[in-house]
Scaffold this motif. Structure first.
Motif, PDB file in Angstrom:
ATOM      1  N   LYS A 100       0.834  -1.208   0.000  1.00 17.21           N
ATOM      2  CA  LYS A 100       0.000   0.000   0.000  1.00 17.21           C
ATOM      3  C   LYS A 100       0.866   1.255   0.000  1.00 17.21           C
ATOM      4  O   LYS A 100       0.679   2.159  -0.812  1.00 17.21           O
ATOM      5  CB  LYS A 100      -0.875  -0.026   1.262  1.00 17.21           C
ATOM      6  CG  LYS A 100      -1.857   1.098   1.353  1.00 17.21           C
ATOM      7  CD  LYS A 100      -2.524   1.147   2.720  1.00 17.21           C
ATOM      8  CE  LYS A 100      -3.157  -0.184   3.112  1.00 17.21           C
ATOM      9  NZ  LYS A 100      -4.135  -0.033   4.178  1.00 17.21           N
ATOM     10  N   ASN A 101       1.841   1.288   0.908  1.00 16.76           N
ATOM     11  CA  ASN A 101       2.656   2.495   1.026  1.00 16.76           C
ATOM     12  C   ASN A 101       3.497   2.708  -0.220  1.00 16.76           C
ATOM     13  O   ASN A 101       3.713   3.842  -0.655  1.00 16.76           O
ATOM     14  CB  ASN A 101       3.530   2.425   2.289  1.00 16.76           C
ATOM     15  CG  ASN A 101       2.682   2.475   3.557  1.00 16.76           C
ATOM     16  OD1 ASN A 101       1.460   2.454   3.477  1.00 16.76           O
ATOM     17  ND2 ASN A 101       3.319   2.540   4.702  1.00 16.76           N
ATOM     18  N   THR A 104       1.548   4.520  -2.931  1.00 18.80           N
ATOM     19  CA  THR A 104       1.286   5.961  -2.780  1.00 18.80           C
ATOM     20  C   THR A 104       2.397   6.821  -3.381  1.00 18.80           C
ATOM     21  O   THR A 104       2.219   8.033  -3.537  1.00 18.80           O
ATOM     22  CB  THR A 104       1.153   6.383  -1.297  1.00 18.80           C
ATOM     23  OG1 THR A 104       2.420   6.213  -0.653  1.00 18.80           O
ATOM     24  CG2 THR A 104       0.090   5.606  -0.565  1.00 18.80           C
ATOM     25  N   ALA A 359      -5.779   3.225   0.412  1.00 17.44           N
ATOM     26  CA  ALA A 359      -4.470   3.855   0.640  1.00 17.44           C
ATOM     27  C   ALA A 359      -4.560   5.361   0.890  1.00 17.44           C
ATOM     28  O   ALA A 359      -3.555   5.997   1.236  1.00 17.44           O
ATOM     29  CB  ALA A 359      -3.544   3.581  -0.547  1.00 17.44           C
ATOM     30  N   GLY A 360      -5.749   5.933   0.733  1.00 15.28           N
ATOM     31  CA  GLY A 360      -5.898   7.376   0.936  1.00 15.28           C
ATOM     32  C   GLY A 360      -5.548   7.816   2.354  1.00 15.28           C
ATOM     33  O   GLY A 360      -5.029   8.922   2.559  1.00 15.28           O
ATOM     34  N   ALA A 363      -1.854   7.838   2.686  1.00 15.22           N
ATOM     35  CA  ALA A 363      -1.348   8.882   1.778  1.00 15.22           C
ATOM     36  C   ALA A 363      -1.438  10.254   2.443  1.00 15.22           C
ATOM     37  O   ALA A 363      -0.467  11.023   2.442  1.00 15.22           O
ATOM     38  CB  ALA A 363      -2.145   8.868   0.467  1.00 15.22           C
ATOM     39  N   LEU A 387      -5.089  14.210  -2.514  1.00 14.76           N
ATOM     40  CA  LEU A 387      -5.623  12.864  -2.242  1.00 14.76           C
ATOM     41  C   LEU A 387      -6.262  12.286  -3.509  1.00 14.76           C
ATOM     42  O   LEU A 387      -5.987  11.141  -3.895  1.00 14.76           O
ATOM     43  CB  LEU A 387      -6.657  12.943  -1.099  1.00 14.76           C
ATOM     44  CG  LEU A 387      -7.519  11.703  -0.867  1.00 14.76           C
ATOM     45  CD1 LEU A 387      -6.671  10.524  -0.376  1.00 14.76           C
ATOM     46  CD2 LEU A 387      -8.617  11.980   0.166  1.00 14.76           C
ATOM     47  N   ILE A 390      -3.638  11.292  -5.957  1.00 13.29           N
ATOM     48  CA  ILE A 390      -2.900  10.078  -5.555  1.00 13.29           C
ATOM     49  C   ILE A 390      -3.753   8.827  -5.848  1.00 13.29           C
ATOM     50  O   ILE A 390      -3.258   7.823  -6.364  1.00 13.29           O
ATOM     51  CB  ILE A 390      -2.504  10.139  -4.058  1.00 13.29           C
ATOM     52  CG1 ILE A 390      -1.411  11.201  -3.840  1.00 13.29           C
ATOM     53  CG2 ILE A 390      -2.010   8.782  -3.554  1.00 13.29           C
ATOM     54  CD1 ILE A 390      -1.103  11.520  -2.373  1.00 13.29           C
ATOM     55  N   MET A 391      -5.054   8.907  -5.540  1.00 12.75           N
ATOM     56  CA  MET A 391      -5.921   7.738  -5.781  1.00 12.75           C
ATOM     57  C   MET A 391      -5.994   7.432  -7.280  1.00 12.75           C
ATOM     58  O   MET A 391      -6.018   6.265  -7.692  1.00 12.75           O
ATOM     59  CB  MET A 391      -7.335   7.960  -5.213  1.00 12.75           C
ATOM     60  CG  MET A 391      -7.417   8.162  -3.708  1.00 12.75           C
ATOM     61  SD  MET A 391      -6.411   7.069  -2.681  1.00 12.75           S
ATOM     62  CE  MET A 391      -7.174   5.475  -2.932  1.00 12.75           C
ATOM     63  N   ILE A 394      -2.782   5.702  -8.187  1.00 10.34           N
ATOM     64  CA  ILE A 394      -2.749   4.303  -7.719  1.00 10.34           C
ATOM     65  C   ILE A 394      -3.591   3.435  -8.655  1.00 10.34           C
ATOM     66  O   ILE A 394      -3.179   2.336  -9.044  1.00 10.34           O
ATOM     67  CB  ILE A 394      -3.257   4.181  -6.258  1.00 10.34           C
ATOM     68  CG1 ILE A 394      -2.309   4.912  -5.308  1.00 10.34           C
ATOM     69  CG2 ILE A 394      -3.394   2.717  -5.851  1.00 10.34           C
ATOM     70  CD1 ILE A 394      -2.779   4.952  -3.852  1.00 10.34           C
TER      71      ILE A 394
END
Ligand code: NDP
Length: 433
Positions: A100-101, A104, A359-360, A363, A387, A390-391, A394
């Protein structure tokens, strides 16, 4: 299996990843060795937390912090306080956090921790004394360049405040060693909302890719904590009808869908700390409460499991598919077991794994770290825009990895591959550590 024998949750989490990374490793055997290294946590800290309750009794709990992987940055991941927490669950969540990390793109490594302490039914004073005792041991392993915990189940703003206060007292440093702080003293705007909002953004991108949308469709949501309530709020905002919410005791069906005002009421109810979901029925005349049941038997278009791990097994998956579910998007960590995931895929149900879709939260925790190191605070609008972006990244990188490695539109496979490759390549470049 020998080294982690009996750790059912951890072995299941590894299997979930191996099911999709297997073909990659057959083609590129150089990735077998970093994977073998990755499944062994870099450091596991298990410690006694003793504290005194309101009646003068000494209470003993067990504390955990698993520092899983630091190939991409300092360890980062939440703390969970739950009576059922054990090392296997913490390791499974820490392992999930690695991927997950990485997804991001925020230069954060992975960890997870918590305790078998249950704050429900405890006074503020008891929660504070527990948090102080917990941090009295853990502080020596933390720091803004080392390990930065955040919240998770039963660890919200109140607990983060007590943990940070004790960290500051012991180290004499006011720094960004914990995220999820209040916005008055270093917290990021939109952090409480981030996991739920991010999940809905991600799901909408996923739906759009398949020519559909959340708008005008019915959703079932499980849980009624931080992730569930902000998921419901954003879904309503996106024009979806949210039919259910749940807690450990049962679920609420609101036949015409919750309104934004209903969700605000629930936030307030939950904020009282001992507010239970069933109390909602005295507020709404139309709501029905189903004790000891989960909401996955309710007919809907999309499902958002946002409570806890293992809530959707083969049985719930069967009921969802029978009712014509079109997509399942994980807000919680590991809520669907492997049997359920395989069943969804076999039945052409869109499936988004938590490591990508939720993952938000981490993030925006990563954005909180950036704001702390700059001694700045960004506006709500700026954080939410970052945010959202970033989503989208991903989703795009997971889809690209899936296509590149022959998995078509399989977002689960794509998220595992994209998350893994970045970590594995970094581990290889950093040598045999
Ligand atoms: P909260 O403590 O705010 O809420 C948890 C919710 O899940 C509550 O409604 C709780 O009900 C319910 N729940 C907990 N355990 C069980 C159980 N065994 N069976 C049924 N329901 C249960 O936690 P969060 O909302 O923060 O976390 C929910 C999930 O999302 C977790 O899997 C967490 O790891 C994951 N997550 C959280 C992030 C965050 O930013 N907070 C980020 C990414 C993932 P009750 O009140 O009755 O206990």
């Amino acid at each position: 299996h020998t080294r982690n024998s009996g750790e059912r949750e951890y072995l299941e989490a590894i299997d979930e990843v191996l099911n999709t990374l297997g073909p990659l490793m057959i083609k590129y055997p150089q990735y077998i060795e970093p994977f073998e290294r990755l499944v062994e946590p870099e450091r596991q800290i298990v410690f006694r937390v003793s504290w005194v309750d309101d009646y003068g009794n000494q209470v003993v709990n067990r504390g955990y912090r698993v520092q899983m992987n630091s190939a991409l940055g300092p360890y980062k991941g939440g703390l969970r306080f739950h009576r059922d927490l054990n090392l296997s669950v913490v390791k499974s969540l820490a392992f999930e956090q690695v991927f997950k990390n990485s997804l991001t793109n925020l230069m954060i490594g992975a960890g997870k921790g918590g305790s078998d302490f249950d704050p429900n039914g405890r006074s503020d004073g008891e929660v504070m004394r527990f948090c102080q005792s917990y941090m009295t041991e853990l502080y020596r392993y933390l720091g803004p360049e080392t390990d930065i915990p955040a919240g998770d189940i039963n660890v919200g703003g109140r607990e983060i405040g007590y943990l940070f206060g004790q960290y500051k007292r012991l180290t004499n440093h006011f720094n960004g060693a914990i995220t999820g702080k209040d916005t008055n003293w270093g917290g990021s705007n939109i952090r409480p909302e981030a996991t739920g909002y991010g999940l809905v953004y991600f799901s909408e991108y996923y739906c759009n890719h398949h020519g559909t949308s959340l708008k005008g469709h019915r959703s079932v949501v499980s849980g009624s904590g931080n992730v569930a309530l902000y998921t419901a709020e954003k879904l309503i905002n996106f024009g979806s009808t949210v039919l259910t919410l749940s807690d450990s005791n049962g679920y609420i069906l609101e036949p015409n869908g919750f309104t934004k005002k209903d969700v605000d009421f629930l936030k307030e109810l939950k904020n009282t700390h001992d507010g239970i979901l069933q109390q909602y029925t005295s507020y709404s005349k139309t709501a029905k409460y189903f004790s000891n049941e989960n909401p996955f038997s309710v007919k809907a278009d999309f499902a958002f499991p946002c409570a806890t791990q293992g809530e959707i097994t083969g049985q719930e998956a069967n009921a969802l598919v029978k009712n014509g579910i079109k997509g399942v998007f994980e807000g919680a960590n590991l809520p669907c077991n492997n049997e359920a995931i395989n069943f969804f895929k076999k039945n052409k149900v869109l499936f988004a794994p938590g490591k990508a879709a939720n993952a938000g939260g981490v993030a925006v925790s990563g954005l909180e770290m950036i704001q702390n190191s700059q001694r700045q605070q960004w506006s709500k609008e700026e954080v939410e825009e970052r945010l959202r972006s970033i989503m989208k990244d991903i989703f795009d990188s997971s889809l690209k990895a899936a296509k590149d490695f022959g998995f078509n539109d399989d977002i689960q496979a794509g998220a595992n591959i994209a998350g893994f490759l970045k970590v594995a390549n970094s581990m290889i470049q950093q040598g045999n550590v």
